[in-house]
Design an enzyme around this catalytic site. Structure first.
Site, PDB file in Angstrom:
ATOM      1  N   LYS A  17       0.605  -1.182   0.098  1.00 51.94           N
ATOM      2  CA  LYS A  17      -0.075  -0.033  -0.032  1.00 51.94           C
ATOM      3  C   LYS A  17       0.784   1.414  -0.052  1.00 51.94           C
ATOM      4  O   LYS A  17       2.029   1.242   0.187  1.00 51.94           O
ATOM      5  CB  LYS A  17      -0.901  -0.060   1.107  1.00 51.94           C
ATOM      6  CG  LYS A  17      -1.923  -1.144   1.226  1.00 51.94           C
ATOM      7  CD  LYS A  17      -2.705  -1.102   2.377  1.00 51.94           C
ATOM      8  CE  LYS A  17      -4.161  -2.318   2.255  1.00 51.94           C
ATOM      9  NZ  LYS A  17      -4.967  -2.092   3.350  1.00 51.94           N
ATOM     10  N   TYR A  31     -12.765  -2.198  -2.978  1.00 49.58           N
ATOM     11  CA  TYR A  31     -13.266  -2.331  -1.705  1.00 49.58           C
ATOM     12  C   TYR A  31     -14.766  -2.210  -1.546  1.00 49.58           C
ATOM     13  O   TYR A  31     -15.297  -2.002  -0.583  1.00 49.58           O
ATOM     14  CB  TYR A  31     -12.601  -1.245  -0.874  1.00 49.58           C
ATOM     15  CG  TYR A  31     -10.998  -1.530  -0.447  1.00 49.58           C
ATOM     16  CD1 TYR A  31     -10.911  -2.602   0.156  1.00 49.58           C
ATOM     17  CD2 TYR A  31      -9.956  -0.927  -1.022  1.00 49.58           C
ATOM     18  CE1 TYR A  31      -9.445  -2.894   0.607  1.00 49.58           C
ATOM     19  CE2 TYR A  31      -8.897  -0.949  -0.489  1.00 49.58           C
ATOM     20  CZ  TYR A  31      -8.541  -2.318   0.391  1.00 49.58           C
ATOM     21  OH  TYR A  31      -6.975  -2.439   0.603  1.00 49.58           O
ATOM     22  N   ASN A  75      -2.129   0.316   6.850  1.00 47.04           N
ATOM     23  CA  ASN A  75      -1.570  -0.841   7.413  1.00 47.04           C
ATOM     24  C   ASN A  75      -0.443  -1.755   6.265  1.00 47.04           C
ATOM     25  O   ASN A  75      -0.435  -2.952   6.349  1.00 47.04           O
ATOM     26  CB  ASN A  75      -2.545  -1.789   7.899  1.00 47.04           C
ATOM     27  CG  ASN A  75      -3.651  -2.378   6.780  1.00 47.04           C
ATOM     28  OD1 ASN A  75      -3.352  -1.794   5.584  1.00 47.04           O
ATOM     29  ND2 ASN A  75      -4.699  -3.166   7.366  1.00 47.04           N
ATOM     30  N   HIS A 106      -2.156  -5.520   1.762  1.00 50.52           N
ATOM     31  CA  HIS A 106      -3.704  -6.296   1.645  1.00 50.52           C
ATOM     32  C   HIS A 106      -3.277  -7.652   1.244  1.00 50.52           C
ATOM     33  O   HIS A 106      -2.467  -7.834   0.311  1.00 50.52           O
ATOM     34  CB  HIS A 106      -4.387  -5.365   0.695  1.00 50.52           C
ATOM     35  CG  HIS A 106      -5.846  -6.271   0.390  1.00 50.52           C
ATOM     36  ND1 HIS A 106      -6.724  -6.304   1.030  1.00 50.52           N
ATOM     37  CD2 HIS A 106      -5.748  -7.196  -0.762  1.00 50.52           C
ATOM     38  CE1 HIS A 106      -7.808  -7.103   0.474  1.00 50.52           C
ATOM     39  NE2 HIS A 106      -7.218  -7.900  -0.685  1.00 50.52           N
ATOM     40  N   GLU A 142      -9.921 -10.572  -7.452  1.00 53.85           N
ATOM     41  CA  GLU A 142      -9.215  -9.770  -7.149  1.00 53.85           C
ATOM     42  C   GLU A 142      -7.761  -9.785  -7.825  1.00 53.85           C
ATOM     43  O   GLU A 142      -7.221  -8.796  -8.490  1.00 53.85           O
ATOM     44  CB  GLU A 142      -8.410  -9.765  -5.620  1.00 53.85           C
ATOM     45  CG  GLU A 142      -9.589  -9.444  -4.542  1.00 53.85           C
ATOM     46  CD  GLU A 142      -8.955  -9.085  -3.117  1.00 53.85           C
ATOM     47  OE1 GLU A 142      -9.787  -8.917  -2.415  1.00 53.85           O
ATOM     48  OE2 GLU A 142      -7.763  -9.621  -2.916  1.00 53.85           O
TER      49      GLU A 142
HETATM   50  P1  CMP Z   1      -7.206  -4.632   4.059  1.00 51.90           P
HETATM   51  O1  CMP Z   1      -6.664  -6.019   4.193  1.00 51.90           O
HETATM   52  O2  CMP Z   1      -6.723  -4.005   2.550  1.00 51.90           O
HETATM   53  O3  CMP Z   1      -8.986  -4.703   3.793  1.00 51.90           O
HETATM   54  C1  CMP Z   1      -9.928  -3.593   3.990  1.00 51.90           C
HETATM   55  C2  CMP Z   1      -9.129  -2.355   4.773  1.00 51.90           C
HETATM   56  O4  CMP Z   1      -9.984  -1.406   5.420  1.00 51.90           O
HETATM   57  C3  CMP Z   1      -8.099  -3.023   5.993  1.00 51.90           C
HETATM   58  O5  CMP Z   1      -6.864  -3.606   5.099  1.00 51.90           O
HETATM   59  C4  CMP Z   1      -7.708  -1.318   6.307  1.00 51.90           C
HETATM   60  O6  CMP Z   1      -6.494  -0.918   5.955  1.00 51.90           O
HETATM   61  C5  CMP Z   1      -8.999  -1.003   6.511  1.00 51.90           C
HETATM   62  N1  CMP Z   1      -9.695  -0.575   7.743  1.00 51.90           N
HETATM   63  C6  CMP Z   1      -9.965  -1.355   8.374  1.00 51.90           C
HETATM   64  N2  CMP Z   1     -10.909  -0.960   9.586  1.00 51.90           N
HETATM   65  C7  CMP Z   1     -10.393   0.343   9.422  1.00 51.90           C
HETATM   66  C8  CMP Z   1     -10.600   1.225  10.331  1.00 51.90           C
HETATM   67  N3  CMP Z   1     -11.477   1.167  11.452  1.00 51.90           N
HETATM   68  N4  CMP Z   1     -10.344   2.588   9.783  1.00 51.90           N
HETATM   69  C9  CMP Z   1      -9.713   2.968   8.596  1.00 51.90           C
HETATM   70  N5  CMP Z   1      -9.376   1.696   7.942  1.00 51.90           N
HETATM   71  C10 CMP Z   1      -9.679   0.360   8.227  1.00 51.90           C
END
Ligand code: CMP
Length: 140
Positions: free
Chosen positions: A11, A51, A114, A117, A128
């Site tokens: 990311k 998403y 984070n 993904h 995906e």
């Molecule tokens: P990902 O595995 O890419 O799938 C969905 C994403 O939503 C997740 O990783 C996080 O990056 C994001 N996400 C989940 N919970 C939150 C939150 N409370 N606030 C912001 N982003 C979130």
């Protein structure tokens, strides 16, 4: 154990900090093979489609804005049980809850930013992967 493919995104928070190589090393050291990879800027439409399952969540807008804020590296990873194994290598969504040695514990900044993904199930992985790669771009 089934030979599987999973879809991965490195990311914008990670590409901004020049962590592509460090994350790829963790993936490869864990025994998964990177069989396709490209660095791209995804569009708002692509991020919203990717998403879509989260579109009613309060963080949806923030998530889409973040994913288009800089380059990402999209990847296909292959190996035995690749989907679950990559989820183990990534660690919990929230880096504060991620296990030691995982990508998110080592590198993620927050639950939103984070770093990576990974697909959550075989059907999701197929969908995906197809969103970003044609079959002839995947070389095992
Ligand atoms: P990902 O595995 O890419 O799938 C969905 C994403 O939503 C997740 O990783 C996080 O990056 C994001 N996400 C989940 N919970 C939150 C939150 N409370 N606030 C912001 N982003 C979130």
């Amino acid at each position: 154990m089934p030979m599987e493919r999973t879809f991965s995104i490195i990311k914008p928070d990670a590409t901004a900090r020049n962590l592509t190589g460090a994350i790829n090393a963790m993936i490869e050291q864990a025994g998964l093979r990177i069989v396709a990879q490209k660095r791209v800027r995804i569009t708002k439409d692509q991020a919203e489609a990717f998403y879509a399952v989260h579109k009613e969540r309060p963080f949806f807008r923030e998530l889409v804005d973040f994913m288009v804020s800089g380059p990402v590296v999209v990847q296909v990873l292959q190996g035995d049980n690749a989907i679950l194994r990559y989820r183990d290598i990534m660690g919990a969504t929230d880096p504060a809850k991620a296990a030691a040695g995982t990508i998110r514990k080592s590198h993620a900044k927050s639950i939103g930013e984070n770093s990576v993904h990974g697909s959550d199930a075989p059907e999701t992985a197929v969908k995906e992967i197809a969103q970003f790669f044609s079959e002839n771009e995947i070389v095992g």
